[in-house]
Design a protein around this motif. Sequence first.
Motif, PDB file in Angstrom:
ATOM      1  N   ALA A  16       0.840  -1.196   0.000  1.00 46.90           N
ATOM      2  CA  ALA A  16       0.000   0.000   0.000  1.00 46.90           C
ATOM      3  C   ALA A  16       0.869   1.237   0.000  1.00 46.90           C
ATOM      4  CB  ALA A  16      -0.942   0.010   1.204  1.00 46.90           C
ATOM      5  N   ALA A  17       0.357   2.314  -0.605  1.00 49.00           N
ATOM      6  CA  ALA A  17       1.115   3.563  -0.711  1.00 49.00           C
ATOM      7  C   ALA A  17       0.175   4.752  -0.701  1.00 49.00           C
ATOM      8  CB  ALA A  17       1.952   3.567  -1.993  1.00 49.00           C
ATOM      9  N   GLY A  18       0.683   5.871  -0.188  1.00 51.45           N
ATOM     10  CA  GLY A  18      -0.055   7.124  -0.281  1.00 51.45           C
ATOM     11  C   GLY A  18      -0.963   7.407   0.896  1.00 51.45           C
ATOM     12  N   ASP A  19      -1.916   8.308   0.672  1.00 54.66           N
ATOM     13  CA  ASP A  19      -2.792   8.774   1.742  1.00 54.66           C
ATOM     14  C   ASP A  19      -3.582   7.656   2.394  1.00 54.66           C
ATOM     15  OD1 ASP A  19      -1.835  11.196   0.958  1.00 54.66           O
ATOM     16  OD2 ASP A  19      -3.779  12.085   0.458  1.00 54.66           O
ATOM     17  N   VAL A  20      -3.777   6.563   1.669  1.00 59.13           N
ATOM     18  CA  VAL A  20      -4.537   5.445   2.219  1.00 59.13           C
ATOM     19  C   VAL A  20      -3.802   4.786   3.387  1.00 59.13           C
ATOM     20  CG1 VAL A  20      -3.613   3.591   0.776  1.00 59.13           C
ATOM     21  CG2 VAL A  20      -6.028   3.526   1.452  1.00 59.13           C
ATOM     22  N   THR A  21      -2.489   5.047   3.501  1.00 53.21           N
ATOM     23  CA  THR A  21      -1.700   4.468   4.600  1.00 53.21           C
ATOM     24  C   THR A  21      -1.653   5.372   5.825  1.00 53.21           C
ATOM     25  OG1 THR A  21       0.422   5.445   3.916  1.00 53.21           O
ATOM     26  CG2 THR A  21      -0.212   3.350   2.891  1.00 53.21           C
ATOM     27  N   GLY A  22      -1.951   6.665   5.641  1.00 52.43           N
ATOM     28  CA  GLY A  22      -1.900   7.585   6.770  1.00 52.43           C
ATOM     29  C   GLY A  22      -0.495   7.876   7.261  1.00 52.43           C
ATOM     30  N   VAL A  23       0.520   7.574   6.453  1.00 50.82           N
ATOM     31  CA  VAL A  23       1.906   7.772   6.877  1.00 50.82           C
ATOM     32  C   VAL A  23       2.282   9.250   6.849  1.00 50.82           C
ATOM     33  CG1 VAL A  23       4.315   7.348   6.257  1.00 50.82           C
ATOM     34  CG2 VAL A  23       2.681   5.465   6.273  1.00 50.82           C
ATOM     35  N   PHE A  24       2.075   9.886   5.716  1.00 54.96           N
ATOM     36  CA  PHE A  24       2.410  11.297   5.555  1.00 54.96           C
ATOM     37  C   PHE A  24       1.669  11.750   4.295  1.00 54.96           C
ATOM     38  CE2 PHE A  24       6.333  13.904   7.021  1.00 54.96           C
ATOM     39  CZ  PHE A  24       5.574  15.068   7.056  1.00 54.96           C
ATOM     40  N   VAL A  44       5.745  11.596  -0.765  1.00 62.99           N
ATOM     41  CA  VAL A  44       5.845  10.398   0.070  1.00 62.99           C
ATOM     42  C   VAL A  44       5.076   9.251  -0.570  1.00 62.99           C
ATOM     43  CG1 VAL A  44       5.272   9.402   2.324  1.00 62.99           C
ATOM     44  CG2 VAL A  44       6.230  11.711   2.180  1.00 62.99           C
ATOM     45  N   ALA A  45       3.894   9.551  -1.118  1.00 61.74           N
ATOM     46  CA  ALA A  45       3.115   8.516  -1.799  1.00 61.74           C
ATOM     47  C   ALA A  45       3.922   7.908  -2.940  1.00 61.74           C
ATOM     48  CB  ALA A  45       1.811   9.113  -2.335  1.00 61.74           C
ATOM     49  N   ALA A  46       4.553   8.778  -3.737  1.00 60.94           N
ATOM     50  CA  ALA A  46       5.357   8.301  -4.864  1.00 60.94           C
ATOM     51  C   ALA A  46       6.515   7.432  -4.386  1.00 60.94           C
ATOM     52  CB  ALA A  46       5.876   9.490  -5.664  1.00 60.94           C
ATOM     53  N   MET A  47       7.174   7.855  -3.311  1.00 57.09           N
ATOM     54  CA  MET A  47       8.286   7.077  -2.783  1.00 57.09           C
ATOM     55  C   MET A  47       7.807   5.730  -2.249  1.00 57.09           C
ATOM     56  SD  MET A  47      11.526   6.947  -2.379  1.00 57.09           S
ATOM     57  CE  MET A  47      12.125   8.638  -2.518  1.00 57.09           C
ATOM     58  N   GLN A  48       6.674   5.720  -1.544  1.00 60.67           N
ATOM     59  CA  GLN A  48       6.133   4.455  -1.048  1.00 60.67           C
ATOM     60  C   GLN A  48       5.827   3.494  -2.198  1.00 60.67           C
ATOM     61  OE1 GLN A  48       2.936   6.399   1.339  1.00 60.67           O
ATOM     62  NE2 GLN A  48       3.517   4.921   2.922  1.00 60.67           N
ATOM     63  N   GLY A  49       5.249   4.039  -3.271  1.00 59.60           N
ATOM     64  CA  GLY A  49       4.927   3.192  -4.419  1.00 59.60           C
ATOM     65  C   GLY A  49       6.169   2.630  -5.079  1.00 59.60           C
ATOM     66  N   ARG A  50       7.184   3.479  -5.248  1.00 57.21           N
ATOM     67  CA  ARG A  50       8.432   3.004  -5.861  1.00 57.21           C
ATOM     68  C   ARG A  50       9.109   1.961  -4.981  1.00 57.21           C
ATOM     69  NH1 ARG A  50       8.915   8.693  -7.502  1.00 57.21           N
ATOM     70  NH2 ARG A  50      10.013   9.154  -5.562  1.00 57.21           N
ATOM     71  N   ILE A  51       9.152   2.229  -3.670  1.00 59.33           N
ATOM     72  CA  ILE A  51       9.775   1.279  -2.731  1.00 59.33           C
ATOM     73  C   ILE A  51       9.079  -0.071  -2.798  1.00 59.33           C
ATOM     74  CG2 ILE A  51       9.997   0.737  -0.264  1.00 59.33           C
ATOM     75  CD1 ILE A  51      10.723   3.674   0.187  1.00 59.33           C
ATOM     76  N   ALA A  52       7.743  -0.056  -2.870  1.00 57.02           N
ATOM     77  CA  ALA A  52       6.983  -1.311  -2.938  1.00 57.02           C
ATOM     78  C   ALA A  52       7.408  -2.151  -4.137  1.00 57.02           C
ATOM     79  CB  ALA A  52       5.487  -1.003  -3.011  1.00 57.02           C
ATOM     80  N   SER A  95      10.948  16.456   2.940  1.00 57.48           N
ATOM     81  CA  SER A  95      10.693  17.895   2.970  1.00 57.48           C
ATOM     82  C   SER A  95       9.247  18.148   2.561  1.00 57.48           C
ATOM     83  CB  SER A  95      11.652  18.638   2.033  1.00 57.48           C
ATOM     84  OG  SER A  95      11.554  18.159   0.711  1.00 57.48           O
ATOM     85  N   SER A  96       8.623  19.122   3.213  1.00 55.45           N
ATOM     86  CA  SER A  96       7.231  19.441   2.913  1.00 55.45           C
ATOM     87  C   SER A  96       7.060  20.944   2.880  1.00 55.45           C
ATOM     88  CB  SER A  96       6.302  18.818   3.953  1.00 55.45           C
ATOM     89  OG  SER A  96       6.554  19.350   5.239  1.00 55.45           O
ATOM     90  N   ASN A  97       5.944  21.390   2.304  1.00 57.40           N
ATOM     91  CA  ASN A  97       5.733  22.822   2.152  1.00 57.40           C
ATOM     92  C   ASN A  97       4.262  23.160   2.319  1.00 57.40           C
ATOM     93  OD1 ASN A  97       7.194  25.382   1.273  1.00 57.40           O
ATOM     94  ND2 ASN A  97       5.417  25.419  -0.087  1.00 57.40           N
TER      95      ASN A  97
END
Length: 482
Positions: free
Chosen positions: A323-331, A336-344, A362-364
Amino acid sequence: MEYVTRIVIIGGGPGGYEAALVAAQLGAEVTVVDCDGLGGASVLTDCVPSKTLIATAEVMTTFDSSYEELGIIVADDTPPEEMAARIIGVDLGKVNRRVKRLALAQSHDITAAVTRAGARVMRGRGRLEGMQALDGSRKVVVRAADGSEETLTADAVLIATGGHPRELPDARPDGERILNWTQVYDLDELPEELIVVGSGVTGAEFAGAYQALGSKVTLVSSRDRVLPGEDPDAAAVLEDVFRRRGMNVMARSRAASAKRVGDRVEVTLADGRVITGSHCLMAVGAIPNTEGMGLEEAGVRLKDSGHIWTDKVSRTSAPGVYAAGDVTGVFALASVAAMQGRIAMYHFLGDAVAPLNLKTVSSNVFTDPEIATVGYTQADVDGGVIDARVVKLPLLRNPRAKMQGIRDGFVKIFCRPGTGIVVGGVVVAPRASELIHPISIAVDNNLTVEQIANAFTVYPSLSGSIAEVARQLHTRKATAEA
């Protein structure tokens, strides 16, 4: 015959489409199941649209706040007795048409890239069907808009379905006067009096944008200050700017209900007070899109909030399901969603992978001024999570800021007391999203304040303040050691 690994990705947002690109590059057979268009909420209803709207607001704010100081003369036919009136305005219908056009174009570009990489894109809603088969595969049922269904077999499944706006039971959006953040782009006219409920990132960004566009804005915050999750010094600067520009910021004021009364909206607060406006924007958080997907039946563990539990390589509790992105509630960040997807995908397909490290993210916040952060925070230092030294330098001392008429903002850096290694930073400034990058590089590569201080910066430049903060931290380090 060579076996090809089958990957099914449910959801086409940043977590999904970035994973698809990686998996296709690594030779997998990839199917992306999506119901709204690739890019997801990030591209269609969230990041891309909101930042496009904010870009217009930013131009107006910059001009309004600095044209007189910078010596700019605006020649028009305004009579002398009306010269104090606002000299620029906005056609919100035109702005929103541009917003939608750019979002759709970005979605089409992403679809073309994913298709060009060799992935198949299916329009529909996907759900897991049952537990893992004996051969390790998973079944995904895709339901199209016409009700037809197709069953896919996958060696691995990635859930990247994002979230949707949270609603209060007594403040349901009607899409006309009471709105959520996906509906504001349907407005043809600028709200005369906008009530924004919620002072998190979404609420603050829209409140600031509409204030700049010309609306009279009331920001309702249930907490002591705006942006309760951000750096307190940064939040204080922003709240001061909001109030100075005429925004009515109502702290410690929880909204209980909102109702439409003719062409007006009444918002009732928990203490009984009632405020009115022409429109109301509800920005009270998001709910993960996990219902009706057969997740728990497939062995996927959900948190109490409805988010999917994942480890640092994006695995869920169910074998073969990531799982990746907002559905995980990580950040809740597209990056971050893109990184989670690539890592998976890297993990499942056997490529080299480093676990997700949120302390390098980093966030803005795209307000005016922007607030950019990376690494450990002031709350971490104050709470004893990490021992760090801190220096904050106001932008008022920066020569380039003086030239540009910038009065608000600062640079703050956190470093370890013994080694001087940079572990975090905050930038509050116009284009802080660009200025945070050198601090992000320092955090990610364990650079020291001495290394930052010794790197050349352009004079004059706003980035010069980053080097100056590093020099002050280095000087204090040397003094302490002596």
